[in-house]
Design a protein around this motif. Structure first.
Motif, PDB file in Angstrom:
ATOM      1  N   THR A  28     -46.403 -13.676  12.330  1.00 44.15           N
ATOM      2  CA  THR A  28     -47.475 -14.381  11.633  1.00 44.15           C
ATOM      3  C   THR A  28     -48.673 -13.453  11.438  1.00 44.15           C
ATOM      4  O   THR A  28     -48.973 -12.606  12.288  1.00 44.15           O
ATOM      5  CB  THR A  28     -47.923 -15.637  12.415  1.00 44.15           C
ATOM      6  OG1 THR A  28     -48.286 -15.259  13.749  1.00 44.15           O
ATOM      7  CG2 THR A  28     -46.816 -16.678  12.471  1.00 44.15           C
ATOM      8  N   LEU A  29     -49.361 -13.634  10.314  1.00 42.63           N
ATOM      9  CA  LEU A  29     -50.503 -12.785   9.973  1.00 42.63           C
ATOM     10  C   LEU A  29     -51.573 -13.626   9.291  1.00 42.63           C
ATOM     11  O   LEU A  29     -51.307 -14.341   8.330  1.00 42.63           O
ATOM     12  CB  LEU A  29     -50.076 -11.657   9.025  1.00 42.63           C
ATOM     13  CG  LEU A  29     -51.192 -10.731   8.553  1.00 42.63           C
ATOM     14  CD1 LEU A  29     -51.684  -9.846   9.697  1.00 42.63           C
ATOM     15  CD2 LEU A  29     -50.712  -9.870   7.388  1.00 42.63           C
ATOM     16  N   GLU A  30     -52.782 -13.522   9.812  1.00 47.59           N
ATOM     17  CA  GLU A  30     -53.937 -14.163   9.182  1.00 47.59           C
ATOM     18  C   GLU A  30     -54.650 -13.141   8.309  1.00 47.59           C
ATOM     19  O   GLU A  30     -54.953 -12.037   8.757  1.00 47.59           O
ATOM     20  CB  GLU A  30     -54.908 -14.685  10.246  1.00 47.59           C
ATOM     21  CG  GLU A  30     -56.143 -15.327   9.662  1.00 47.59           C
ATOM     22  CD  GLU A  30     -57.128 -15.786  10.720  1.00 47.59           C
ATOM     23  OE1 GLU A  30     -57.807 -16.784  10.484  1.00 47.59           O
ATOM     24  OE2 GLU A  30     -57.206 -15.146  11.793  1.00 47.59           O
ATOM     25  N   VAL A  31     -54.900 -13.502   7.056  1.00 53.06           N
ATOM     26  CA  VAL A  31     -55.675 -12.649   6.156  1.00 53.06           C
ATOM     27  C   VAL A  31     -57.102 -13.172   6.182  1.00 53.06           C
ATOM     28  O   VAL A  31     -57.383 -14.290   5.743  1.00 53.06           O
ATOM     29  CB  VAL A  31     -55.099 -12.666   4.724  1.00 53.06           C
ATOM     30  CG1 VAL A  31     -55.947 -11.794   3.801  1.00 53.06           C
ATOM     31  CG2 VAL A  31     -53.642 -12.200   4.727  1.00 53.06           C
ATOM     32  N   ARG A  32     -57.993 -12.376   6.751  1.00 56.33           N
ATOM     33  CA  ARG A  32     -59.401 -12.770   6.854  1.00 56.33           C
ATOM     34  C   ARG A  32     -60.063 -12.662   5.484  1.00 56.33           C
ATOM     35  O   ARG A  32     -59.587 -11.931   4.615  1.00 56.33           O
ATOM     36  CB  ARG A  32     -60.132 -11.871   7.871  1.00 56.33           C
ATOM     37  CG  ARG A  32     -59.517 -11.839   9.270  1.00 56.33           C
ATOM     38  CD  ARG A  32     -59.483 -13.206   9.953  1.00 56.33           C
ATOM     39  NE  ARG A  32     -60.765 -13.822  10.042  1.00 56.33           N
ATOM     40  CZ  ARG A  32     -61.577 -13.748  11.098  1.00 56.33           C
ATOM     41  NH1 ARG A  32     -61.214 -13.105  12.192  1.00 56.33           N
ATOM     42  NH2 ARG A  32     -62.744 -14.338  11.067  1.00 56.33           N
ATOM     43  N   ASP A  33     -61.166 -13.385   5.290  1.00 57.12           N
ATOM     44  CA  ASP A  33     -61.865 -13.323   4.005  1.00 57.12           C
ATOM     45  C   ASP A  33     -62.185 -11.875   3.660  1.00 57.12           C
ATOM     46  O   ASP A  33     -62.754 -11.137   4.477  1.00 57.12           O
ATOM     47  CB  ASP A  33     -63.168 -14.124   4.064  1.00 57.12           C
ATOM     48  CG  ASP A  33     -62.935 -15.623   3.963  1.00 57.12           C
ATOM     49  OD1 ASP A  33     -61.838 -16.043   3.569  1.00 57.12           O
ATOM     50  OD2 ASP A  33     -63.877 -16.373   4.288  1.00 57.12           O
TER      51      ASP A  33
ATOM     52  N   THR B  49     -44.941 -14.832   8.169  1.00 56.00           N
ATOM     53  CA  THR B  49     -45.661 -15.964   7.613  1.00 56.00           C
ATOM     54  C   THR B  49     -47.127 -15.554   7.563  1.00 56.00           C
ATOM     55  O   THR B  49     -47.708 -15.198   8.592  1.00 56.00           O
ATOM     56  CB  THR B  49     -45.491 -17.216   8.504  1.00 56.00           C
ATOM     57  OG1 THR B  49     -44.102 -17.561   8.531  1.00 56.00           O
ATOM     58  CG2 THR B  49     -46.315 -18.372   7.973  1.00 56.00           C
ATOM     59  N   ALA B  50     -47.698 -15.567   6.371  1.00 56.16           N
ATOM     60  CA  ALA B  50     -49.090 -15.143   6.207  1.00 56.16           C
ATOM     61  C   ALA B  50     -49.890 -16.268   5.568  1.00 56.16           C
ATOM     62  O   ALA B  50     -49.381 -16.999   4.716  1.00 56.16           O
ATOM     63  CB  ALA B  50     -49.174 -13.890   5.345  1.00 56.16           C
ATOM     64  N   ALA B  51     -51.139 -16.402   6.005  1.00 54.93           N
ATOM     65  CA  ALA B  51     -52.046 -17.404   5.441  1.00 54.93           C
ATOM     66  C   ALA B  51     -53.469 -16.876   5.518  1.00 54.93           C
ATOM     67  O   ALA B  51     -53.808 -16.079   6.392  1.00 54.93           O
ATOM     68  CB  ALA B  51     -51.937 -18.727   6.200  1.00 54.93           C
ATOM     69  N   ALA B  52     -54.284 -17.355   4.589  1.00 52.46           N
ATOM     70  CA  ALA B  52     -55.703 -16.991   4.592  1.00 52.46           C
ATOM     71  C   ALA B  52     -56.421 -17.766   5.680  1.00 52.46           C
ATOM     72  O   ALA B  52     -55.977 -18.827   6.106  1.00 52.46           O
ATOM     73  CB  ALA B  52     -56.316 -17.293   3.230  1.00 52.46           C
ATOM     74  N   GLU B  53     -57.543 -17.196   6.126  1.00 51.94           N
ATOM     75  CA  GLU B  53     -58.342 -17.913   7.123  1.00 51.94           C
ATOM     76  C   GLU B  53     -58.978 -19.143   6.482  1.00 51.94           C
ATOM     77  O   GLU B  53     -59.180 -19.153   5.272  1.00 51.94           O
ATOM     78  CB  GLU B  53     -59.388 -16.995   7.746  1.00 51.94           C
ATOM     79  CG  GLU B  53     -60.590 -16.691   6.863  1.00 51.94           C
ATOM     80  CD  GLU B  53     -61.701 -16.009   7.642  1.00 51.94           C
ATOM     81  OE1 GLU B  53     -62.186 -16.545   8.655  1.00 51.94           O
ATOM     82  OE2 GLU B  53     -62.111 -14.930   7.211  1.00 51.94           O
ATOM     83  N   PRO B  54     -59.247 -20.170   7.213  1.00 49.20           N
ATOM     84  CA  PRO B  54     -58.991 -20.337   8.638  1.00 49.20           C
ATOM     85  C   PRO B  54     -57.502 -20.567   8.901  1.00 49.20           C
ATOM     86  O   PRO B  54     -56.811 -21.213   8.110  1.00 49.20           O
ATOM     87  CB  PRO B  54     -59.807 -21.572   9.020  1.00 49.20           C
ATOM     88  CG  PRO B  54     -59.887 -22.366   7.753  1.00 49.20           C
ATOM     89  CD  PRO B  54     -59.903 -21.349   6.633  1.00 49.20           C
ATOM     90  N   TRP B  55     -57.003 -20.004  10.001  1.00 54.14           N
ATOM     91  CA  TRP B  55     -55.593 -20.085  10.352  1.00 54.14           C
ATOM     92  C   TRP B  55     -55.191 -21.551  10.481  1.00 54.14           C
ATOM     93  O   TRP B  55     -55.798 -22.301  11.234  1.00 54.14           O
ATOM     94  CB  TRP B  55     -55.335 -19.324  11.652  1.00 54.14           C
ATOM     95  CG  TRP B  55     -53.890 -19.272  12.012  1.00 54.14           C
ATOM     96  CD1 TRP B  55     -53.298 -19.867  13.083  1.00 54.14           C
ATOM     97  CD2 TRP B  55     -52.848 -18.595  11.310  1.00 54.14           C
ATOM     98  NE1 TRP B  55     -51.955 -19.606  13.086  1.00 54.14           N
ATOM     99  CE2 TRP B  55     -51.648 -18.824  11.998  1.00 54.14           C
ATOM    100  CE3 TRP B  55     -52.801 -17.830  10.149  1.00 54.14           C
ATOM    101  CZ2 TRP B  55     -50.426 -18.310  11.588  1.00 54.14           C
ATOM    102  CZ3 TRP B  55     -51.588 -17.316   9.738  1.00 54.14           C
ATOM    103  CH2 TRP B  55     -50.422 -17.554  10.452  1.00 54.14           C
ATOM    104  N   PRO B  56     -54.152 -21.994   9.738  1.00 58.00           N
ATOM    105  CA  PRO B  56     -53.835 -23.422   9.682  1.00 58.00           C
ATOM    106  C   PRO B  56     -52.907 -23.945  10.778  1.00 58.00           C
ATOM    107  O   PRO B  56     -52.697 -25.150  10.863  1.00 58.00           O
ATOM    108  CB  PRO B  56     -53.152 -23.557   8.313  1.00 58.00           C
ATOM    109  CG  PRO B  56     -52.497 -22.229   8.105  1.00 58.00           C
ATOM    110  CD  PRO B  56     -53.414 -21.222   8.740  1.00 58.00           C
ATOM    111  N   LEU B  57     -52.351 -23.070  11.603  1.00 52.53           N
ATOM    112  CA  LEU B  57     -51.392 -23.517  12.613  1.00 52.53           C
ATOM    113  C   LEU B  57     -52.038 -23.618  13.996  1.00 52.53           C
ATOM    114  O   LEU B  57     -53.070 -22.994  14.248  1.00 52.53           O
ATOM    115  CB  LEU B  57     -50.200 -22.557  12.666  1.00 52.53           C
ATOM    116  CG  LEU B  57     -49.456 -22.350  11.338  1.00 52.53           C
ATOM    117  CD1 LEU B  57     -48.340 -21.322  11.498  1.00 52.53           C
ATOM    118  CD2 LEU B  57     -48.918 -23.663  10.803  1.00 52.53           C
ATOM    119  N   GLU B  58     -51.413 -24.376  14.873  1.00 50.89           N
ATOM    120  CA  GLU B  58     -51.922 -24.527  16.244  1.00 50.89           C
ATOM    121  C   GLU B  58     -51.801 -23.231  17.045  1.00 50.89           C
ATOM    122  O   GLU B  58     -52.698 -22.867  17.788  1.00 50.89           O
ATOM    123  CB  GLU B  58     -51.180 -25.659  16.962  1.00 50.89           C
ATOM    124  CG  GLU B  58     -51.508 -27.037  16.421  1.00 50.89           C
ATOM    125  CD  GLU B  58     -52.971 -27.415  16.578  1.00 50.89           C
ATOM    126  OE1 GLU B  58     -53.575 -27.120  17.632  1.00 50.89           O
ATOM    127  OE2 GLU B  58     -53.532 -27.987  15.628  1.00 50.89           O
TER     128      GLU B  58
END
Length: 186
Positions: A41-46, A98-107
């Motif tokens: 998993t990877l969070e893409v910060r603003d 699995t990548a998503a932009a911040e804010p991270w949507p998973l627990e």
């Protein structure tokens, strides 16, 4: 009840503008299949953009080096949001993570985060779109090695119309996503 005088109505109507809105083309990067990265998993910060690139107007460098707005042409979305979402979407589609932009949507916390700081994002008078800066990979649990890497991406402009600048912006953003994924695959 609020009454608008004819002069105030004309002023407000003029503010509406008739500018064309341009989406950043988010075509898939030129890769075959998925890029295997070393995390799940990877969070893409603003994304951090220069002040001139955060504005809604589409700019182009003139022969004097000044950045000039293209008349009646604006971005359809906030540039920071658009670039952040485009990077996250491309990495999510083109890698095994699995990548998503911040804010991270998973627990559960992400395995790592990518921080992109753009120092230059401009359609230059030389007929090229330039995207330069650095990205940092942070991983609190040390799932991957933390690092900071520079990027310097140039995309030729077919012409200096706002549509072609939008296409080049999308192509440069996709190349950056590929560079980030390649870094995460090592």
């Amino acid at each position: 009840m609020l009454r608008l005088t004819p002069l105030l109505f004309l002023v407000l109507a003029a503010c509406g503008g008739n500018e064309a809105r341009f989406l950043v083309d988010s075509a898939a990067p030129a890769t075959v299949g998925q890029i295997g990265v070393r995390l799940g998993t990877l969070e893409v910060r603003d994304v951090s953009l220069p002040a001139y690139a955060e504005e809604s107007q589409i700019l182009i460098e003139d022969d004097t080096g000044a950045l000039q707005p293209i008349k009646n042409a604006v971005w359809a979305d906030d540039p920071v949001r658009s670039m952040t979402l485009s990077l996250a979407d491309t990495i999510d589609r083109q890698s095994n993570a699995t990548a998503a932009a911040e804010p991270w949507p998973l627990e559960s916390d992400p395995h790592a985060a990518v921080h992109v700081r753009v120092s230059e994002m401009v359609a230059r008078a030389d007929g090229n779109f330039h995207l330069t800066g650095q990205f940092a990979i942070s991983s609190y649990d040390r799932i991957v090695r933390e690092r900071i890497e520079r990027f310097d991406i140039t995309v030729p402009l077919a012409d200096t119309s706002p549509g072609r600048i939008a296409d080049a912006t999308g192509a440069a953003t996709n190349r950056l996503a590929v560079e980030i994924m390649q870094s995460l695959s090592r």
